[in-house]
Design a protein around this motif. Structure first.
Motif, mmCIF file in Angstrom:
data_model
loop_
_atom_site.group_PDB
_atom_site.id
_atom_site.type_symbol
_atom_site.label_atom_id
_atom_site.label_comp_id
_atom_site.label_asym_id
_atom_site.label_seq_id
_atom_site.Cartn_x
_atom_site.Cartn_y
_atom_site.Cartn_z
ATOM 1 N N ASP A 164 -14.533 -33.616 21.735
ATOM 2 C CA ASP A 164 -14.503 -32.660 22.831
ATOM 3 C C ASP A 164 -14.023 -33.265 24.156
ATOM 4 N N CYS A 165 -13.447 -34.462 24.095
ATOM 5 C CA CYS A 165 -12.908 -35.091 25.304
ATOM 6 C C CYS A 165 -11.765 -34.231 25.854
ATOM 7 N N PRO A 166 -11.795 -33.844 27.134
ATOM 8 C CA PRO A 166 -10.786 -32.919 27.687
ATOM 9 C C PRO A 166 -9.352 -33.429 27.633
ATOM 10 N N VAL A 167 -9.161 -34.755 27.561
ATOM 11 C CA VAL A 167 -7.789 -35.281 27.615
ATOM 12 C C VAL A 167 -7.324 -35.880 26.285
ATOM 13 N N VAL A 168 -8.043 -35.572 25.200
ATOM 14 C CA VAL A 168 -7.576 -35.999 23.876
ATOM 15 C C VAL A 168 -6.209 -35.390 23.591
ATOM 16 N N ASP A 169 -5.332 -36.169 22.957
ATOM 17 C CA ASP A 169 -3.971 -35.760 22.592
ATOM 18 C C ASP A 169 -3.067 -35.566 23.812
ATOM 19 N N THR A 170 -3.490 -36.075 24.955
ATOM 20 C CA THR A 170 -2.666 -35.974 26.159
ATOM 21 C C THR A 170 -1.919 -37.289 26.382
#
Length: 458
Positions: A164-170
């Motif tokens: 649930d990390c907001p910047v995963v896949d960024t």
């Protein structure tokens, strides 16, 4: 560099392993034939069996040609005398000693280790070093690892990316676009047993361990962006009232009257002793694995359980039990370097390795050039290095986009006159800047060379 190490235990072995891998001339002395045999068989070092403070043993090991002696035996007095003998009889330039007993380190005895008395250049106190690391973890509960550089103006923070990390896949370059004023740089990623320095188009994936270098004032915001901002620690239970546990509790009492501390200690005599010395701390006598005692210590309502006993297994199980009882977070002291690989699976939020902390402290004084700070990560797979830029450094006076940095090296921050500068392509490093660099172990020597004093400097 010719280095003489007294003590072939965990710390001595770790230092020898690191220095031998960098082609230093290393000699190890220990009174245990088994330890000396093991270090000879596994590392490219010389080993001598004998007492590390005896002049004849030091002479046989080549102390008259040594550039440095590092005394890390189990005994403070042996370490101190070894340094004294190395100075008085062999004129060894740099002397490092591990000293555990706090009596030697009391402020009013500070002149003991001066050049006129007992000439030891660097005193390493594992209890204080590890205790300060625990305190930094408590101050930033969302971080897995944290260490300060540039007189506290810059921090290196390690944190995990959950699903649930907001910047995963960024991609990292998009992270810069999304938060242009964030004074923080991702310098390393540990993914599936591999540590690497990411490129700007690399993404962060769920399960990654991220190494971030940030301005001290932006650390909490960075943790929030990664979904790791957690409430400040107010209720702490410490399992183990040894030197480290006592130090952490005492510092918490001194720093913050709002933090409630309880200690669980298995030795009745030690429990009474620390209860008498810590007026604001509740001390309970018993095992850290006794569920009823943990409930009595109010572990179900605690923010953090810190397991600091001398037994890794007790620390691990104590952390697991605390989580199941409802404790918010946990932190474990782990001496065995094989355990951290599965701690996250067991629900252990963070751990501290005394050997790694001590080795990082010693490396600061071994590294050549204007090196002001060193922190080893992932059992020596990489180092975070703080170095002072000189006029002769190849980094100085040109835009960073024109600097040919080795692969596996990333500049995380520049600290100039009390100000954090996030490195960008057009940034120019100036003389006297503090430069904080993340470097994989095979590139550390190149980083040292960048900050070495050139003959042109004189």
């Amino acid at each position: 560099m010719k280095v003489l190490i007294c003590g072939a235990g965990q710390v001595g072995y770790g230092i020898a392993e690191q220095l031998a891998a960098e082609q230093n001339d290393v000699t190890v002395i220990d009174s245990s034939p088994q330890l000396v045999s093991a270090i000879r068989d596994t590392l490219d070092v010389r080993g001598y069996v004998g007492h590390g403070a005896h002049p004849d043993v030091l002479a046989q090991a080549g102390a008259d040609e040594a550039d440095m002696i590092i005394a890390v035996t189990l005994y403070d007095e042996v370490n101190m005398v070894a340094c004294q003998v190395a100075h008085s009889l062999f004129n060894v330039p740099t002397k490092v000693a591990r000293v555990r007993a706090q009596s030697y380190l009391a402020p009013h005895w500070r002149d003991l280790f001066s050049r006129d008395n007992m000439p030891i250049d660097v005193i390493i106190s594992p209890e204080i070093e590890v205790g300060d690391m625990v305190l930094r973890r408590l101050a930033l509960p969302g971080a897995v690892d944290t260490v300060e550089f540039a007189d506290g103006g810059v921090a290196m923070v390690a944190l995990t990316c959950d699903e649930d990390c907001p910047v995963v896949d960024t991609p990292l370059n998009q992270l810069t676009d999304l938060f242009p004023d964030l004074q923080a740089v991702v310098v390393g990623i540990h993914r599936e047993e591999t540590l690497f320095v990411p490129h700007s188009d690399d993404q962060m994936l769920a399960g990654d361990l991220i190494y971030l270098i940030a301005s001290k004032d932006h650390v909490r915001r960075a943790l929030g962006i990664f979904g790791r901002e957690e409430t400040e620690t107010r209720r702490v239970v410490i399992a183990g009232g040894g030197n480290i546990g006592w130090y952490v509790a005492r510092r918490l009492e001194e720093m913050n009257a709002n933090v409630r501390v309880r200690i669980v200690e298995s030795s009745r005599e030690r429990a009474i002793e620390i209860a008498d010395s810590l007026p604001n701390t509740i001390v309970l006598h018993g095992s850290a694995l006794d569920q009823e005692l943990l409930r009595e210590a109010d572990v179900p309502n605690a923010d953090t359980l810190v397991a600091l006993t001398n037994d890794d297994k007790v620390n691990i199980l104590g952390c697991v039990m605390a989580k199941r009882l409802g404790c918010g977070r946990n932190l474990s002291l782990l001496n065995d370097t094989s355990y951290p690989a599965f701690t996250h699976t067991l629900g252990i939020d963070a751990h501290v390795n005394p050997r790694a902390v001590t080795i990082s402290r010693i490396l600061r004084h071994i590294r050549r050039g204007r090196i002001r700070g060193v922190h080893s990560v992932q059992n020596g797979a990489a180092e975070v290095i703080e170095a002072e830029a000189l006029e002769t450094s190849p980094l100085v006076g040109k835009e960073l986009r024109l600097v040919d940095l080795p692969s596996g090296v990333r500049i995380g921050a520049i600290y100039r006159k009390g100000k954090f500068i996030r490195p960008q392509g057009e940034t120019v490093i100036q003389p006297d800047d503090r430069v904080i660099i993340f470097a994989l172990k095979e590139q550390v020597r190149k980083v040292e060379h960048m900050f070495r004093v050139s003959i042109e400097f004189f």
